[in-house]
Design an enzyme around this catalytic site. Structure first.
Site, PDB file in Angstrom:
ATOM      1  CG  ASP A   1      -1.839   1.223   1.280  1.00  0.00           C
ATOM      2  OD1 ASP A   1      -2.431   1.554   0.235  1.00  0.00           O
ATOM      3  OD2 ASP A   1      -1.961   1.874   2.340  1.00  0.00           O
ATOM      4  CB  SER A   2       0.133   4.805  -0.627  1.00  0.00           C
ATOM      5  OG  SER A   2      -0.969   4.918   0.250  1.00  0.00           O
TER       6      SER A   2
ATOM      7  CB  CYS B   1      -3.268   0.567  -2.535  1.00  0.00           C
ATOM      8  SG  CYS B   1      -3.308   2.297  -3.010  1.00  0.00           S
TER       9      CYS B   1
ATOM     10  CD  GLU C   1       0.469   6.597   5.774  1.00  0.00           C
ATOM     11  OE1 GLU C   1       1.662   6.436   6.086  1.00  0.00           O
ATOM     12  OE2 GLU C   1      -0.254   5.665   5.383  1.00  0.00           O
TER      13      GLU C   1
ATOM     14  CB  CYS D   1      -9.345   4.979   0.586  1.00  0.00           C
ATOM     15  SG  CYS D   1      -7.666   5.293   1.166  1.00  0.00           S
TER      16      CYS D   1
ATOM     17  CG  HIS E   1      -4.880   5.072   4.356  1.00  0.00           C
ATOM     18  ND1 HIS E   1      -4.386   4.633   3.157  1.00  0.00           N
ATOM     19  CD2 HIS E   1      -3.801   5.447   5.100  1.00  0.00           C
ATOM     20  CE1 HIS E   1      -3.056   4.757   3.163  1.00  0.00           C
ATOM     21  NE2 HIS E   1      -2.680   5.247   4.327  1.00  0.00           N
TER      22      HIS E   1
HETATM   23  N1  DGL Z   1      -4.806   3.300   0.764  1.00  0.00           N
HETATM   24  C1  DGL Z   1      -4.915   3.738  -0.558  1.00  0.00           C
HETATM   25  C2  DGL Z   1      -6.218   3.408  -1.230  1.00  0.00           C
HETATM   26  O1  DGL Z   1      -6.804   2.403  -0.884  1.00  0.00           O
HETATM   27  C3  DGL Z   1      -4.208   4.968  -1.019  1.00  0.00           C
HETATM   28  C4  DGL Z   1      -4.408   6.210  -0.279  1.00  0.00           C
HETATM   29  C5  DGL Z   1      -3.455   7.259  -0.720  1.00  0.00           C
HETATM   30  O2  DGL Z   1      -2.246   7.039  -0.624  1.00  0.00           O
HETATM   31  O3  DGL Z   1      -3.920   8.315  -1.166  1.00  0.00           O
HETATM   32  O4  DGL Z   1      -6.657   4.096  -2.122  1.00  0.00           O
END
Ligand code: DGL
Length: 269
Positions: free
Chosen positions: A8-9, A71, A150, A182, A184
């Protein structure tokens, strides 16, 4: 047993790793967080596609038997290229759960909270076009939320304020269901419930994504069955110690049952 790469990011994919550890605890995992470059959601399609490819190639080189692109943004922009390039192993992606949301919504009004890149992507819009037009989707980009998560501030006042602004159009439209589009955002469940109450239906797809991984692994040649829990290695492009600390805070599964390792890798080559 298999070695599974999860990418993931940043810390968002921990919501998927958590579910994987619950359903498939005996496998070994590498969790790769590109926190030095988070958020991805406001970057260009080209950048996201090339960086995601680079990181998946790194995981393949580590010997991963399967990779989870944990992600939504990277899945939307890059999964087809990654599958074409790394065709010998299963690549599992994650997409906003708009289909289950449309089925579960009683009033057919659904909010979709995702990154700007995901909402603009061809892949997401193609999926949306397959759904019945009687369901109203209110699409909302969650700008600014990922950096707060984050930073470990998912439940802070600042996050609540920003989240309230993003949720306002969804709330005004009368949505009874919100897609957490997302990885996150499952870490915002508590904050969303604080703002909208317990009756709002929140959809995330981690359970379905891990079941898909399970099916793929079952169809591959199995390794030796282990009786114990597998290992988890946390790799970050920014701060491995911080990633481990965040994992211990955010993951509900008992990490002490796994052999844990962490590493800082500034360039994934
Ligand atoms: N967790 C990611 C997603 O599911 C990326 C969020 C990001 O880095 O902007 O889209």
């Amino acid at each position: 047993m298999a070695l599974i790469g999860v990418f993931d990011s940043g810390v968002g994919g921990l919501s998927i790793l958590d579910e994987a550890l619950r359903q498939l605890p005996k496998h070994d995992y590498i969790y790769l967080a590109d926190s030095a470059n988070a958020p991805y959601g406001e970057k260009s399609s080209e950048w996201i596609a090339s960086r995601s490819m680079e990181l998946c190639q790194y995981l393949a080189k580590q010997g991963c038997d399967a990779i989870m692109v944990a992600c939504n943004t990277a899945t939307a922009e890059a999964i087809a290229h990654i599958r074409a390039k790394l065709s010998s192993i299963p690549i599992i992606g994650v997409e906003p759960g708009i289909k289950p949301a449309a089925m579960q919504s009683a009033n057919s009004i659904v909010g979709v909270l995702a990154t700007e890149a995901t909402l603009k992507s061809e892949k997401f819009n193609a999926l949306l076009a397959t759904l019945p037009s009687n369901c109203l989707f209110i699409k909302q980009a969650g700008a600014g939320l990922v950096p707060l998560i984050e930073a470990g501030r998912a439940n802070s006042e600042e996050t609540l304020e920003l989240l309230a602004q993003h949720l306002a159009p969804i709330q005004e439209a009368g949505a009874d269901t919100i897609v957490l589009g997302c990885t996150h955002y499952p870490f915002l469940r508590k904050a969303i419930r604080k703002l909208l109450g317990d009756s709002i239906n929140l959809i995330d797809t981690s359970d379905a994504v891990v079941r898909q991984l399970k099916r793929k692994l079952e169809s591959q040649e199995g390794g030796v069955e282990k009786s114990s829990h597998g290992s988890v290695k946390f790799i970050s492009s920014k701060n491995a110690e911080n990633l481990l600390k965040m994992a211990q805070e955010l993951i509900q599964s008992d990490l002490s049952k796994h052999r844990i390792d962490s590493a800082l890798v500034s360039a994934f080559h």
